[in-house]
Design a protein around this motif. Structure first.
Motif, PDB file in Angstrom:
ATOM      1  N   UNK A 325      48.634 -40.284 -45.863  1.00  0.00           N
ATOM      2  CA  UNK A 325      48.156 -41.301 -44.927  1.00  0.00           C
ATOM      3  C   UNK A 325      49.279 -42.307 -44.698  1.00  0.00           C
ATOM      4  N   UNK A 326      49.687 -42.487 -43.447  1.00  0.00           N
ATOM      5  CA  UNK A 326      50.779 -43.426 -43.186  1.00  0.00           C
ATOM      6  C   UNK A 326      50.233 -44.783 -42.765  1.00  0.00           C
ATOM      7  N   UNK A 327      50.024 -45.595 -43.782  1.00  0.00           N
ATOM      8  CA  UNK A 327      49.523 -46.948 -43.555  1.00  0.00           C
ATOM      9  C   UNK A 327      50.416 -47.865 -44.375  1.00  0.00           C
ATOM     10  N   UNK A 328      50.449 -49.158 -44.046  1.00  0.00           N
ATOM     11  CA  UNK A 328      51.216 -50.047 -44.918  1.00  0.00           C
ATOM     12  C   UNK A 328      50.676 -49.918 -46.340  1.00  0.00           C
ATOM     13  N   UNK A 329      51.546 -49.848 -47.310  1.00  0.00           N
ATOM     14  CA  UNK A 329      51.108 -49.662 -48.693  1.00  0.00           C
ATOM     15  C   UNK A 329      50.253 -50.875 -49.101  1.00  0.00           C
ATOM     16  N   UNK A 330      49.002 -50.590 -49.500  1.00  0.00           N
ATOM     17  CA  UNK A 330      48.013 -51.641 -49.770  1.00  0.00           C
ATOM     18  C   UNK A 330      48.474 -52.652 -50.829  1.00  0.00           C
ATOM     19  N   UNK A 331      49.035 -52.150 -51.942  1.00  0.00           N
ATOM     20  CA  UNK A 331      49.413 -53.061 -53.034  1.00  0.00           C
ATOM     21  C   UNK A 331      50.643 -53.881 -52.656  1.00  0.00           C
ATOM     22  N   UNK A 332      51.561 -53.248 -51.929  1.00  0.00           N
ATOM     23  CA  UNK A 332      52.771 -53.971 -51.510  1.00  0.00           C
ATOM     24  C   UNK A 332      52.358 -55.058 -50.517  1.00  0.00           C
ATOM     25  N   UNK A 333      51.426 -54.722 -49.644  1.00  0.00           N
ATOM     26  CA  UNK A 333      50.923 -55.710 -48.678  1.00  0.00           C
ATOM     27  C   UNK A 333      50.252 -56.870 -49.414  1.00  0.00           C
ATOM     28  N   UNK A 334      49.508 -56.541 -50.460  1.00  0.00           N
ATOM     29  CA  UNK A 334      48.799 -57.587 -51.220  1.00  0.00           C
ATOM     30  C   UNK A 334      49.776 -58.577 -51.869  1.00  0.00           C
TER      31      UNK A 334
END
Ligand code: PMP
Length: 373
Positions: A325-334
């Motif tokens: 899944x190519x989405x912004x990495x959730x943890x990095x975004x957090x």
């Protein structure tokens, strides 16, 4: 091969494979059978459980062997949430998908879910946790070490808060901390914890849940009564023994490996810091030396991954479980609140066998792609 993806999985240890083969060859009886081959297998299975209890000095916990941590997390989370009348649960915004998806499901079932924020180091706020817990809270689930950033949550302090506030149960996903980070807490204080063998030079499809025997768990899986009815189905004795062997070996080496990997991490961070266009997403404090998350600005994670692959270097773009899944990495975004950084993040993970020469080779290639137009 220049392997920097030990967080995704590790190569199986020969001793673990030997145990697995030996038991499948010699003691393949069904552990539930009442005759001798069954009782032999059952004895080995009990021994494996007792060895784990000894390693963690557990006095009141049961062990359920599972097909890995995903299954163990599901059994633990739904097992607690669905067995009590209370309807409030707490987790963090940076949990592994095998925990996160359970909480999202609970939310759909009508549970009130609190997702705790993390700071720039990827650590939850104890204050926020304390305020979030109320008399209706049935479960708090916080991972020990984050699989994307390497942040180490303050488990000891979390334990105290959960214990003091009310009778909510604490579940800890220990997959990335187990036998890597020396624990500063007592395992007996954690109501439920989960482990995966393939992160510890064990085999894929093996892991366990340890839970305090005062806890009533509703069985997610329906079937016969094996493993307290929580993991019904014919017992995989070889798997349980191989899993225990993997934990045992890595636990013995934990301190020595930790020191070695700390040195490697310091070296790697220092080299990364010298490269323009590259930033470190992992925190500055309370981090596992085994994981370093970086972003090569302006370069998509997947592009970087495949560029490095040409040089026989293997890193991860986000977590392997989510790599399609190519989405912004959730943890990095957090932790960064920066979509570009989250889209260009790369996870480098180390092991005691990693060498400085391998790191130098990796740095060289990162410099190359970072300087490309
Ligand atoms: N939790 C964490 C923190 C993990 O890193 C992983 C593996 N990526 C899991 C759970 C799931 O483990 P398993 O592969 O054994 O299902």
């Amino acid at each position: 091969m220049y392997y920097f993806d030990f967080t995704a999985t590790t190569p199986p240890n020969n001793e673990v494979l030997e145990v697995y083969n030996l038991i499948n060859q010699k003691y393949w009886g069904n552990a539930s059978s009442l005759y001798k081959t069954g009782s032999l297998a059952s004895t080995l299975f009990e021994k494996a459980k007792n060895e784990l209890k000894d390693i963690f000095k557990l006095s009141n916990h049961n062990i359920i062997f599972t097909s890995g941590a995903t299954e163990a997390n599901n059994i633990a989370i739904f097992g607690v949430a669905n067995n009590y009348q209370k309807k409030h649960v707490i987790t963090s915004k940076v949990e592994h998908p095998s925990v996160m998806a359970c909480f999202e499901h609970l939310e759909k079932q009508g549970f009130d879910v609190t997702y705790l924020d993390v700071d720039e180091n990827g650590i939850i706020s104890l204050d926020q946790l304390e305020k979030a817990i109320n008399n209706d809270t049935v479960l708090v689930s916080i991972m020990w070490v984050n699989n994307i950033l390497g942040s180490i949550q303050p488990i000891k302090e979390i334990t105290k808060i959960v214990k003091n506030q009310n009778r909510a149960k604490l579940h800890v996903d220990m997959v990335q901390g187990m036998a890597k980070i020396v624990p500063d807490f007592d395992f007996n204080d954690i109501d439920l914890f989960t482990v995966s063998a393939h992160k510890l030079n064990g085999l894929k499809g093996q892991g366990f849940l340890a839970y305090n025997d005062s806890i009533n768990l509703m069985s997610v899986l329906k079937g016969s009564g094996q493993q307290n009815g929580l993991k019904p189905g014919t017992i995989d004795v070889a798997g349980a023994c191989a899993c225990t062997k993997a934990v045992k070996i890595s636990y013995l080496k934990m301190q020595e490996h930790y020191e070695k990997v700390c040195e490697l991490n310091t070296y790697l961070r220092q080299k990364i810091n010298q490269i323009t266009n590259v930033t470190i997403n992992s925190g500055e404090k309370n981090y596992s030396p085994y994981i370093l998350n970086i972003s090569i600005l302006g370069k998509n994670s997947e592009t970087v991954l495949h560029f490095l692959e040409q040089f026989d270097i293997y890193v991860a773009a986000g977590s392997a479980c989510n790599s399609k899944i190519r989405k912004p990495e959730r943890c990095v975004l957090a932790v960064t609140n920066d979509e570009n950084r989250a889209l260009s993040s790369i996870r480098i993970s180390l092991a005691a066998q990693t060498t400085i020469e391998e790191i130098d080779y990796l740095i060289d290639k990162i410099k190359l792609i970072a300087s490309k137009e």
